[in-house]
Write an enzyme that holds these catalytic residues in place. Sequence first.
Site, PDB file in Angstrom:
ATOM      1  N   ASN A 101      39.393  35.236  35.152  1.00  0.00           N
ATOM      2  CA  ASN A 101      38.974  34.272  36.176  1.00  0.00           C
ATOM      3  C   ASN A 101      38.465  34.887  37.472  1.00  0.00           C
ATOM      4  O   ASN A 101      38.234  34.180  38.445  1.00  0.00           O
ATOM      5  CB  ASN A 101      40.137  33.311  36.462  1.00  0.00           C
ATOM      6  CG  ASN A 101      40.588  32.615  35.192  1.00  0.00           C
ATOM      7  OD1 ASN A 101      39.757  32.096  34.450  1.00  0.00           O
ATOM      8  ND2 ASN A 101      41.878  32.642  34.912  1.00  0.00           N
ATOM      9  N   THR A 102      38.346  36.206  37.507  1.00  0.00           N
ATOM     10  CA  THR A 102      37.734  36.884  38.660  1.00  0.00           C
ATOM     11  C   THR A 102      36.480  37.575  38.142  1.00  0.00           C
ATOM     12  O   THR A 102      36.590  38.497  37.322  1.00  0.00           O
ATOM     13  CB  THR A 102      38.720  37.906  39.278  1.00  0.00           C
ATOM     14  OG1 THR A 102      39.846  37.190  39.779  1.00  0.00           O
ATOM     15  CG2 THR A 102      38.076  38.695  40.410  1.00  0.00           C
ATOM     16  N   ASN A 124      46.718  39.726  28.381  1.00  0.00           N
ATOM     17  CA  ASN A 124      46.420  38.606  29.264  1.00  0.00           C
ATOM     18  C   ASN A 124      45.918  37.423  28.409  1.00  0.00           C
ATOM     19  O   ASN A 124      45.960  37.476  27.180  1.00  0.00           O
ATOM     20  CB  ASN A 124      45.370  39.049  30.295  1.00  0.00           C
ATOM     21  CG  ASN A 124      45.610  38.393  31.648  1.00  0.00           C
ATOM     22  OD1 ASN A 124      45.801  37.179  31.713  1.00  0.00           O
ATOM     23  ND2 ASN A 124      45.615  39.174  32.706  1.00  0.00           N
ATOM     24  N   ASN A 146      43.933  28.174  32.004  1.00  0.00           N
ATOM     25  CA  ASN A 146      43.922  28.228  33.464  1.00  0.00           C
ATOM     26  C   ASN A 146      42.731  29.038  33.954  1.00  0.00           C
ATOM     27  O   ASN A 146      42.248  29.937  33.276  1.00  0.00           O
ATOM     28  CB  ASN A 146      45.244  28.788  34.009  1.00  0.00           C
ATOM     29  CG  ASN A 146      45.212  30.294  34.183  1.00  0.00           C
ATOM     30  OD1 ASN A 146      44.751  30.807  35.206  1.00  0.00           O
ATOM     31  ND2 ASN A 146      45.666  31.020  33.165  1.00  0.00           N
ATOM     32  N   ASN A 203      52.613  42.783  39.817  1.00  0.00           N
ATOM     33  CA  ASN A 203      51.293  42.761  39.194  1.00  0.00           C
ATOM     34  C   ASN A 203      50.236  42.698  40.300  1.00  0.00           C
ATOM     35  O   ASN A 203      50.239  41.797  41.134  1.00  0.00           O
ATOM     36  CB  ASN A 203      51.221  41.532  38.270  1.00  0.00           C
ATOM     37  CG  ASN A 203      49.945  41.443  37.505  1.00  0.00           C
ATOM     38  OD1 ASN A 203      48.868  41.384  38.086  1.00  0.00           O
ATOM     39  ND2 ASN A 203      50.038  41.391  36.183  1.00  0.00           N
ATOM     40  N   GLY A 235      49.528  30.816  25.291  1.00  0.00           N
ATOM     41  CA  GLY A 235      50.432  30.041  24.446  1.00  0.00           C
ATOM     42  C   GLY A 235      50.211  30.312  22.971  1.00  0.00           C
ATOM     43  O   GLY A 235      49.573  31.294  22.585  1.00  0.00           O
ATOM     44  N   PHE A 288      43.377  34.202  40.888  1.00  0.00           N
ATOM     45  CA  PHE A 288      44.173  35.004  41.837  1.00  0.00           C
ATOM     46  C   PHE A 288      44.411  34.282  43.167  1.00  0.00           C
ATOM     47  O   PHE A 288      44.261  34.863  44.246  1.00  0.00           O
ATOM     48  CB  PHE A 288      43.508  36.364  42.118  1.00  0.00           C
ATOM     49  CG  PHE A 288      43.542  37.353  40.978  1.00  0.00           C
ATOM     50  CD1 PHE A 288      44.308  37.149  39.842  1.00  0.00           C
ATOM     51  CD2 PHE A 288      42.789  38.527  41.059  1.00  0.00           C
ATOM     52  CE1 PHE A 288      44.336  38.082  38.798  1.00  0.00           C
ATOM     53  CE2 PHE A 288      42.809  39.475  40.029  1.00  0.00           C
ATOM     54  CZ  PHE A 288      43.583  39.238  38.898  1.00  0.00           C
ATOM     55  N   SER A 298      42.308  39.697  33.979  1.00  0.00           N
ATOM     56  CA  SER A 298      42.200  38.256  34.196  1.00  0.00           C
ATOM     57  C   SER A 298      40.759  37.828  33.950  1.00  0.00           C
ATOM     58  O   SER A 298      39.831  38.455  34.468  1.00  0.00           O
ATOM     59  CB  SER A 298      42.608  37.891  35.623  1.00  0.00           C
ATOM     60  OG  SER A 298      42.161  36.578  35.899  1.00  0.00           O
ATOM     61  N   ALA A 318      53.515  37.652  34.354  1.00  0.00           N
ATOM     62  CA  ALA A 318      52.893  37.438  35.666  1.00  0.00           C
ATOM     63  C   ALA A 318      52.207  36.081  35.752  1.00  0.00           C
ATOM     64  O   ALA A 318      51.772  35.528  34.739  1.00  0.00           O
ATOM     65  CB  ALA A 318      51.865  38.534  35.925  1.00  0.00           C
ATOM     66  N   GLY A 319      52.098  35.571  36.966  1.00  0.00           N
ATOM     67  CA  GLY A 319      51.339  34.351  37.204  1.00  0.00           C
ATOM     68  C   GLY A 319      52.204  33.144  37.449  1.00  0.00           C
ATOM     69  O   GLY A 319      51.763  32.172  38.055  1.00  0.00           O
ATOM     70  N   LYS A 379      47.433  46.232  32.463  1.00  0.00           N
ATOM     71  CA  LYS A 379      47.456  44.998  31.667  1.00  0.00           C
ATOM     72  C   LYS A 379      46.063  44.717  31.123  1.00  0.00           C
ATOM     73  O   LYS A 379      45.088  44.664  31.882  1.00  0.00           O
ATOM     74  CB  LYS A 379      47.953  43.817  32.508  1.00  0.00           C
ATOM     75  CG  LYS A 379      48.081  42.525  31.698  1.00  0.00           C
ATOM     76  CD  LYS A 379      48.894  41.478  32.420  1.00  0.00           C
ATOM     77  CE  LYS A 379      48.976  40.191  31.626  1.00  0.00           C
ATOM     78  NZ  LYS A 379      49.787  39.166  32.287  1.00  0.00           N
TER      79      LYS A 379
HETATM   80  C1  FMN Z   1      48.878  29.356  34.603  1.00  0.00           C
HETATM   81  C2  FMN Z   1      48.829  30.822  34.301  1.00  0.00           C
HETATM   82  C3  FMN Z   1      48.603  31.735  35.327  1.00  0.00           C
HETATM   83  C4  FMN Z   1      48.561  33.113  35.043  1.00  0.00           C
HETATM   84  N1  FMN Z   1      48.366  33.992  36.068  1.00  0.00           N
HETATM   85  C5  FMN Z   1      48.396  35.324  35.808  1.00  0.00           C
HETATM   86  C6  FMN Z   1      48.255  36.265  36.854  1.00  0.00           C
HETATM   87  O1  FMN Z   1      48.166  35.932  38.034  1.00  0.00           O
HETATM   88  N2  FMN Z   1      48.254  37.596  36.522  1.00  0.00           N
HETATM   89  C7  FMN Z   1      48.382  38.029  35.225  1.00  0.00           C
HETATM   90  O2  FMN Z   1      48.380  39.237  34.987  1.00  0.00           O
HETATM   91  N3  FMN Z   1      48.530  37.141  34.219  1.00  0.00           N
HETATM   92  C8  FMN Z   1      48.543  35.829  34.479  1.00  0.00           C
HETATM   93  N4  FMN Z   1      48.701  34.931  33.448  1.00  0.00           N
HETATM   94  C9  FMN Z   1      48.801  35.439  32.066  1.00  0.00           C
HETATM   95  C10 FMN Z   1      50.253  35.592  31.612  1.00  0.00           C
HETATM   96  O3  FMN Z   1      50.933  36.549  32.380  1.00  0.00           O
HETATM   97  C11 FMN Z   1      50.296  36.020  30.127  1.00  0.00           C
HETATM   98  O4  FMN Z   1      49.710  37.295  30.004  1.00  0.00           O
HETATM   99  C12 FMN Z   1      49.569  35.040  29.219  1.00  0.00           C
HETATM  100  O5  FMN Z   1      49.747  33.716  29.646  1.00  0.00           O
HETATM  101  C13 FMN Z   1      50.032  35.147  27.751  1.00  0.00           C
HETATM  102  O6  FMN Z   1      51.399  34.820  27.644  1.00  0.00           O
HETATM  103  P1  FMN Z   1      51.915  33.351  27.180  1.00  0.00           P
HETATM  104  O7  FMN Z   1      51.135  33.003  25.949  1.00  0.00           O
HETATM  105  O8  FMN Z   1      53.393  33.527  26.913  1.00  0.00           O
HETATM  106  O9  FMN Z   1      51.643  32.429  28.301  1.00  0.00           O
HETATM  107  C14 FMN Z   1      48.759  33.563  33.718  1.00  0.00           C
HETATM  108  C15 FMN Z   1      48.990  32.629  32.697  1.00  0.00           C
HETATM  109  C16 FMN Z   1      49.049  31.283  32.969  1.00  0.00           C
HETATM  110  C17 FMN Z   1      49.333  30.308  31.845  1.00  0.00           C
END
Ligand code: FMN
Length: 370
Positions: free
Chosen positions: A180-181, A259, A112, A144, A281, A116, A178, A63-64, A220
């Site tokens: 960020n909320t 997340n 980030n 999501n 990452g 939302f 998340s 997601a995201g 999640k």
């Molecule tokens: C720029 C950015 C925006 C994201 N926005 C959301 C989001 O809106 N909702 C959510 O559930 N996770 C969000 N995520 C989290 C990702 O879905 C994921 O759980 C997290 O980045 C770990 O995976 P990764 O290491 O492969 O990026 C976001 C991640 C990134 C990097």
Amino acid sequence: MDAFHVIGPLLRLLPPETAHGLSLWALSHGLAPNATDEMMPTDPLLMSRVWGLNFPHPLGLAAGFDKDARALKALLKMGFGFVEVGTVTPLPQPGNPKPRMFRLAADGAVINRFGFNNQGLDVFAARLEAFRGTPDGRGIVGVNIGCNHPTTDAAIDYAAGVSCCAPLANYLVINVSSPNTPGLRDLQAGERLRELLEQVIVSRDTACAGGRRRTPLLLKLAPDLVPQEREAIAGVVMDSVSGSSAKQESGIDGLIISNTTVSRPHTLQGRHRDEVGGLSGRPLFDLSTKVLRDFYRLTKGRLPLVGVGGVGSGRDAYRKIRAGASLVQLYTAFSYYGPALIARISEDLAQLLREDGFSSVAEAVGADER
Ligand SMILES: Cc1cc2nc3c(=O)[nH]c(=O)nc-3n(C[C@H](O)[C@H](O)[C@H](O)COP(=O)(O)O)c2cc1C
């Protein structure tokens, strides 16, 4: 060489949110590379059935990336086994002030604090419905769901998202993780979580009454939960599965772990490492896999888990599966390495499974815990 190898380095010269916006725009206007037959992973060993859905392979987009469901067709054609869109909130909202996304390239990471930002449920649902009406509309799509900030009652927001999207989604995700909320992650706490889940489960069951297929409902979670919090959450979730009340017909169908993290490993090199927000990452891999493993144990392997956090190779995906994941997602590595990564991870994963004598993904799920 695919188009991303030419455009990717140019995109990286731009601020990350601008680059992301341009990529999404290109994808949604059909300007992105479609998967060729070579790119699309088709190894039968990778096919798996989870929640009654047939996944062509276990690797999905987290997601995201596509918060407003703009580019579903292109993302599925690129070779993802499934795509999760959102987070969507009932009303549109702008999110936090910019800049709010930071690359830590040397660490293979991103921070980030979007908060939302999205166009709201009406626009989102109209797009998803239009996509479902197209010839490509049968791909596996998760939705999501989040709550607005501010909101008077988070449970009402989640229930609205669930009712609206249950008929359109192959699975739904309640995102309480998340960072960020403000206050959102407090919804993961024992009794508050129990109340929230009771309400959203009733919404899902009502939306899916009358013979309609019951849309799986996932939760999640954050990687920063301490062991006692994880135990309490597993207890609430397993109670929802086994002790469905008179009002609800069923419970939570799976967990997505995890997340982004608010922690900052001391190994981080990038100059943005102290920005406020969620870290994703490579530096998230160990932490999120540990929490995944813990939830596999706590739920006794009875609930499908989706492993996400720091996946960038076939070996990473394999480690998530052996730790208990039935499906795997990624975001950050995809944003660095582009679409070719999907086929590479899938091929390497199939090889690793074969080398260890597994004839399916399902056989390897939780192998490290047996
Ligand atoms: C720029 C950015 C925006 C994201 N926005 C959301 C989001 O809106 N909702 C959510 O559930 N996770 C969000 N995520 C989290 C990702 O879905 C994921 O759980 C997290 O980045 C770990 O995976 P990764 O290491 O492969 O990026 C976001 C991640 C990134 C990097």
